[in-house]
Write a protein that holds these residues in place. Structure first.
Motif, PDB file in Angstrom:
ATOM      1  N   LEU A  69      37.490  15.488  23.252  1.00  0.00           N
ATOM      2  CA  LEU A  69      36.130  14.913  24.136  1.00  0.00           C
ATOM      3  C   LEU A  69      35.568  15.846  24.890  1.00  0.00           C
ATOM      4  N   PRO A  70      34.914  16.986  24.421  1.00  0.00           N
ATOM      5  CA  PRO A  70      34.357  17.897  25.296  1.00  0.00           C
ATOM      6  C   PRO A  70      33.014  17.419  25.967  1.00  0.00           C
ATOM      7  N   THR A 102      32.723   9.476  19.457  1.00  0.00           N
ATOM      8  CA  THR A 102      33.699  10.447  20.183  1.00  0.00           C
ATOM      9  C   THR A 102      33.323  11.835  19.884  1.00  0.00           C
ATOM     10  N   SER A 103      33.760  12.882  20.321  1.00  0.00           N
ATOM     11  CA  SER A 103      33.466  14.199  20.245  1.00  0.00           C
ATOM     12  C   SER A 103      34.628  14.925  20.231  1.00  0.00           C
ATOM     13  N   LYS A 104      34.579  16.287  19.631  1.00  0.00           N
ATOM     14  CA  LYS A 104      35.596  17.084  19.514  1.00  0.00           C
ATOM     15  C   LYS A 104      35.109  18.388  19.254  1.00  0.00           C
ATOM     16  N   LEU A 105      35.760  19.494  19.907  1.00  0.00           N
ATOM     17  CA  LEU A 105      35.598  21.062  19.379  1.00  0.00           C
ATOM     18  C   LEU A 105      36.729  21.453  18.575  1.00  0.00           C
ATOM     19  N   TYR A 220      30.033  16.064  16.878  1.00  0.00           N
ATOM     20  CA  TYR A 220      29.656  14.766  17.710  1.00  0.00           C
ATOM     21  C   TYR A 220      29.779  13.572  16.543  1.00  0.00           C
ATOM     22  N   GLU A 221      30.205  12.666  16.664  1.00  0.00           N
ATOM     23  CA  GLU A 221      30.556  11.410  15.808  1.00  0.00           C
ATOM     24  C   GLU A 221      29.524  10.117  16.475  1.00  0.00           C
ATOM     25  N   LEU A 222      28.469   9.971  15.746  1.00  0.00           N
ATOM     26  CA  LEU A 222      27.381   8.990  16.382  1.00  0.00           C
ATOM     27  C   LEU A 222      27.118   7.774  15.403  1.00  0.00           C
ATOM     28  N   ALA A 223      26.690   6.734  16.109  1.00  0.00           N
ATOM     29  CA  ALA A 223      26.238   5.535  15.273  1.00  0.00           C
ATOM     30  C   ALA A 223      24.956   4.959  15.806  1.00  0.00           C
ATOM     31  N   ARG A 224      24.151   4.248  14.634  1.00  0.00           N
ATOM     32  CA  ARG A 224      23.283   3.487  15.051  1.00  0.00           C
ATOM     33  C   ARG A 224      23.700   2.352  16.097  1.00  0.00           C
ATOM     34  N   ALA A 225      23.164   2.106  16.994  1.00  0.00           N
ATOM     35  CA  ALA A 225      23.572   0.843  18.069  1.00  0.00           C
ATOM     36  C   ALA A 225      23.936  -0.303  17.426  1.00  0.00           C
ATOM     37  N   ASP A 226      23.358  -0.692  16.276  1.00  0.00           N
ATOM     38  CA  ASP A 226      23.704  -1.884  15.803  1.00  0.00           C
ATOM     39  C   ASP A 226      24.608  -2.043  14.809  1.00  0.00           C
TER      40      ASP A 226
END
Length: 298
Positions: A69-70, A102-105, A220-226
């Motif tokens: 979680l950087p 979430t995020s990770k390095l 970075y792991e990302l999503a559309r808000a719906d």
């Protein structure tokens, strides 16, 4: 930020390489902060809430698999996601309302730093629709030797492969699965400052780092808000309480605003249950569940 050709390529293949997505000044600052965080791990003798240690980690020779979680550990990682060309790529692909899962390095140490076995991110966290993706921002040059990301083009349009072994979620696909064809794999190498994109259902993995330098990729792991999660949401709300849950959702907004009407799509789902004996990280899940390694036969 992205051309129509790039968007069409991503739609068809489930991955994309975007060069020079951060400028030299931004890259230099990211590299400096990351080096300081790796240096701070010297005092540790076991993994904690901030770091996953790799085999052979010592104060003299820090070896990590991951900084956790950087974006919560240093505000500059969040600034890059929300106020840079990275943000433009995000909106080009997912629209105006987006959140971070979430995020990770992943720091993948030299001389054999741990592989990540082949898997689909979707297998870990199915949602109401599959408008989710991962960015991999390269903080150092990535080449064939230091364990680059590999993807199977078009696999995001196929089935969700089994990630189970002996009835337990293993977090990796079997190299013997008839729907897994490693001969189709594409290796994503690039210069520092470039960024990979892969769809949440795209099959991907990375071999051990056999070079003499770290492989530093900020994910970075990302999503559309719906897109709302369909596993564990109720228990998560119950444990936090509705007010704190709502505050958490708001805190994960990258651009735009939360969407309170989940979009339901007909997407293949296979639940990641029962969990592996140790599911505190993908490395622990893959190791403790005992899935065969596809990289062992390369």
């Amino acid at each position: 930020m992205l051309t129509n050709e790039q968007k069409e390529f991503y739609e068809e293949n489930g991955y994309l390489m975007v060069e020079d997505v951060v400028d030299p000044e931004q890259l230099a600052k990211l590299q400096e902060i990351t080096a300081e965080m790796i240096d701070a791990s010297r005092e540790l003798t076991e993994s904690d809430a901030r770091y996953d240690l790799d085999k052979g980690h010592t104060a003299e020779n820090p070896r990590l698999t991951r900084i956790k979680l950087p974006h919560l550990q240093n505000p500059y990682y969040w600034e890059i996601l929300t106020k840079s060309r990275v943000t433009e790529v995000l909106n080009d692909l997912l629209g105006p309302d987006t959140i971070i899962n979430t995020s990770k390095l992943n720091t993948k140490a030299p001389g054999g730093g741990a592989a990540v076995e082949w898997h689909q991110d979707w297998a870990f966290y199915p949602h109401t629709n599959d408008d989710l993706l991962a960015f991999g921002l390269m903080l150092a040059d990535v080449d064939e030797a230091n364990g680059p990301l590999m993807v199977i083009p078009g696999s995001h349009k196929g089935p969700v492969l089994s990630h189970h072994v002996n009835g337990v979620f293993a977090g990796a696909v079997s190299p013997e699965d008839p729907d897994f064809d490693m001969e189709k794999a594409v290796t994503l190498t690039g210069k520092a400052g470039s960024m990979t994109v892969h769809h949440v259902r795209t099959l991907h993995g990375s071999a051990p780092n056999m070079s003499d330098r770290n492989r530093l990729i900020l994910f970075y792991e990302l999503a559309r808000a719906d897109a709302w999660p369909i596993l564990g949401a109720s228990s998560y709300i119950h444990s936090l309480g509705q007010r704190k849950f709502w505050e958490d959702i708001q805190g994960r907004v990258v651009t735009g605003a939360p969407v309170l009407e989940p979009r339901l799509e007909s997407v293949p789902v296979r639940m990641p249950l029962p969990p592996a004996p140790d599911n505190t990280s993908i490395f622990k899940t893959q190791a403790t569940a005992g899935q065969k390694s596809a990289f062992a036969v390369m």
